[in-house]
Design a protein around this motif. Structure first.
Motif, mmCIF file in Angstrom:
data_model
loop_
_atom_site.group_PDB
_atom_site.id
_atom_site.type_symbol
_atom_site.label_atom_id
_atom_site.label_comp_id
_atom_site.label_asym_id
_atom_site.label_seq_id
_atom_site.Cartn_x
_atom_site.Cartn_y
_atom_site.Cartn_z
ATOM 1 N N MET A 214 0.822 -1.208 0.000
ATOM 2 C CA MET A 214 0.000 0.000 0.000
ATOM 3 C C MET A 214 0.852 1.252 0.000
ATOM 4 O O MET A 214 2.024 1.216 0.386
ATOM 5 N N THR A 215 0.226 2.370 -0.401
ATOM 6 C CA THR A 215 0.842 3.688 -0.296
ATOM 7 C C THR A 215 -0.099 4.593 0.496
ATOM 8 O O THR A 215 -1.317 4.567 0.295
ATOM 9 N N LEU A 216 0.487 5.364 1.395
ATOM 10 C CA LEU A 216 -0.245 6.285 2.253
ATOM 11 C C LEU A 216 0.221 7.705 1.952
ATOM 12 O O LEU A 216 1.423 7.975 1.964
ATOM 13 N N TRP A 217 -0.723 8.617 1.692
ATOM 14 C CA TRP A 217 -0.378 9.986 1.315
ATOM 15 C C TRP A 217 -0.733 10.981 2.419
ATOM 16 O O TRP A 217 -1.856 10.996 2.932
ATOM 17 N N SER A 218 0.211 11.843 2.734
ATOM 18 C CA SER A 218 -0.019 12.963 3.639
ATOM 19 C C SER A 218 -0.814 14.046 2.906
ATOM 20 O O SER A 218 -0.946 14.017 1.670
ATOM 21 N N PHE A 241 -1.767 17.502 13.219
ATOM 22 C CA PHE A 241 -0.933 16.338 13.505
ATOM 23 C C PHE A 241 0.254 16.412 12.558
ATOM 24 O O PHE A 241 0.132 16.153 11.359
ATOM 25 N N VAL A 242 1.409 16.813 13.087
ATOM 26 C CA VAL A 242 2.616 17.011 12.279
ATOM 27 C C VAL A 242 3.719 16.137 12.842
ATOM 28 O O VAL A 242 4.077 16.249 14.020
ATOM 29 N N VAL A 243 4.281 15.267 11.997
ATOM 30 C CA VAL A 243 5.280 14.302 12.450
ATOM 31 C C VAL A 243 6.415 14.221 11.431
ATOM 32 O O VAL A 243 6.171 14.114 10.224
ATOM 33 N N ASP A 244 7.643 14.280 11.928
ATOM 34 C CA ASP A 244 8.801 14.035 11.070
ATOM 35 C C ASP A 244 8.844 12.544 10.775
ATOM 36 O O ASP A 244 8.969 11.719 11.688
ATOM 37 N N SER A 258 5.225 12.103 1.271
ATOM 38 C CA SER A 258 5.138 13.509 1.650
ATOM 39 C C SER A 258 6.223 14.237 0.881
ATOM 40 O O SER A 258 7.334 13.716 0.731
ATOM 41 N N GLU A 259 5.924 15.446 0.413
ATOM 42 C CA GLU A 259 6.915 16.154 -0.401
ATOM 43 C C GLU A 259 8.213 16.432 0.342
ATOM 44 O O GLU A 259 9.288 16.451 -0.259
ATOM 45 N N ASP A 260 8.136 16.670 1.635
ATOM 46 C CA ASP A 260 9.327 17.076 2.375
ATOM 47 C C ASP A 260 9.649 16.182 3.572
ATOM 48 O O ASP A 260 10.406 16.561 4.459
ATOM 49 N N GLY A 261 9.037 14.992 3.616
ATOM 50 C CA GLY A 261 9.339 14.071 4.704
ATOM 51 C C GLY A 261 8.634 14.397 6.007
ATOM 52 O O GLY A 261 8.939 13.817 7.045
ATOM 53 N N ILE A 262 7.671 15.314 5.957
ATOM 54 C CA ILE A 262 6.901 15.668 7.143
ATOM 55 C C ILE A 262 5.448 15.261 6.928
ATOM 56 O O ILE A 262 4.840 15.630 5.925
ATOM 57 N N TRP A 263 4.910 14.497 7.866
ATOM 58 C CA TRP A 263 3.506 14.124 7.777
ATOM 59 C C TRP A 263 2.650 15.272 8.299
ATOM 60 O O TRP A 263 2.918 15.838 9.352
#
Length: 348
Positions: A214-218, A241-244, A258-263
């Protein structure tokens, strides 16, 4: 041992047994297993029992919309409740419309909070075999977005609209399923994609991976920075909800995008709610045993590390603002004795 001493020993033993058996029993309601609301209630029950505070009879897999009403009516002692429901009940809106505004407001005023926690973020995910490769691809598709009734469905619909502009029933077809059947609904091909609460790691996704990767998108940055999204993050019972993602342990078969590695995603906030009539000492003891054992929640399941247990800042808890519910006076005492500053806007 003399007969007198033997009788004294027997009396002491019987007194202890009667005391143990007399420990009060509390009724509680929570959602299905594998999510923060369920784990929070069951962990509190274990801690309270071990501390001699109370024993719990827990009804699992409940519709929390009904659970809040049951707390207000005094039919159950404690329930895991999304804070958005408190807002809706206070106004007699949506699922509480049939109660009438006056009755709904009356029930809302009879509820109080012991402590809060995050229910998890929200994301879009799909099997890699699906034609959905991102948010915009759900146009014309079947999207699994929650149970037939409740706050999860409301948040999922709102999130899709904020990110894509798509409206259920017009631009895509929503597929609803009860929580107990949700994994089966995901794995049997009923939907092309899923928009549901998620955590790191997410038990529902892990169980679904048995049927394929599966793929999960922020939430995309462009959508995150819109005025509409930023306003929604301040909606009743909602927090950011912001997570590195560097801190998130990889799950085999799952790709997180995620474009920048941050959820980034909205997160419904929930609370352990009780009736305002709960005894001060009992509410204080339950809250104190929670605060004294915060590590126990994270140790129960990895995703609880992202649940915000032990937070008191309204910006992180979803309290105050349009959410009318306050902390129980006993809970306030426990928080303050533990060194926390309870915001005035959340005090009764």
């Amino acid at each position: 041992m003399s007969r007198k001493l033997a009788l004294a020993a027997l009396a002491a033993t019987m007194a202890f047994a009667l005391s143990a058996n007399a420990q009060q029993v509390l009724t509680a309601e929570t959602g299905s297993s594998g999510a923060a609301p369920h784990l929070a209630v069951t962990t509190l029950a274990e801690l309270a029992s071990a501390a001699g505070i109370a024993n719990f009879q827990i009804a699992e897999g409940q519709t929390l919309t009904n659970s809040l009403q049951n707390v207000g009516e005094g039919k159950t002692d404690l329930a895991a409740v999304p804070l958005i429901l408190s807002f809706l009940l206070s106004r007699g809106m949506a699922p509480y419309g049939k109660l009438g505004k006056e009755r709904a407001a009356e029930l809302s005023a009879k509820t109080a909070v012991l402590y809060t926690y995050r229910y998890g973020g929200y994301g879009l995910y799909a099997y890699d075999s699906s034609s959905v490769k991102g948010w915009k691809d759900i146009e014309g598709k079947r999207v699994i977005n929650g149970p037939p009734r409740g706050s999860a469905l409301t948040v999922a619909r709102a999130l899709v609209r904020l990110v894509t502009g798509y409206v259920e029933g017009k631009d895509y077809e929503g597929v609803q399923s009860n929580w107990g059947h949700m994994v089966k609904t995901i794995t049997d091909g009923t939907g092309d994609a899923v928009v549901l609460p998620i955590s790191f790691p997410d038990p529902r996704i892990i169980r679904s991976l048995g049927s394929g990767n599966m793929t999960l998108w922020s939430v995309p940055l462009k959508a995150w920075n819109t005025k509409g999204m930023q306003k929604y993050l301040k909606a009743p019972g909602i927090a950011a909800f912001v997570v590195d993602l560097k801190s998130v342990k990889p799950v085999k078969g799952l790709t997180i995008v995620s474009e920048d590695g941050i959820w980034r995603s909205p997160a419904p906030m929930g609370a352990e709610m009780v009736n305002t009539s709960m005894d001060f000492k009992l509410a204080k003891a339950l809250t104190k045993v929670f605060l004294d054992n915060l590590d126990a929640y994270g140790n129960k399941a990895p995703y609880m590390s992202y649940s915000g247990v032990g937070e008191i800042d309204p910006a992180k808890t979803g309290m105050c603002g349009a959410v009318p519910v306050k902390y129980h006076p006993g809970a306030v005492a426990a928080w303050e004795e533990s060194g926390y500053k309870v915001p005035d806007c959340a005090k009764p």
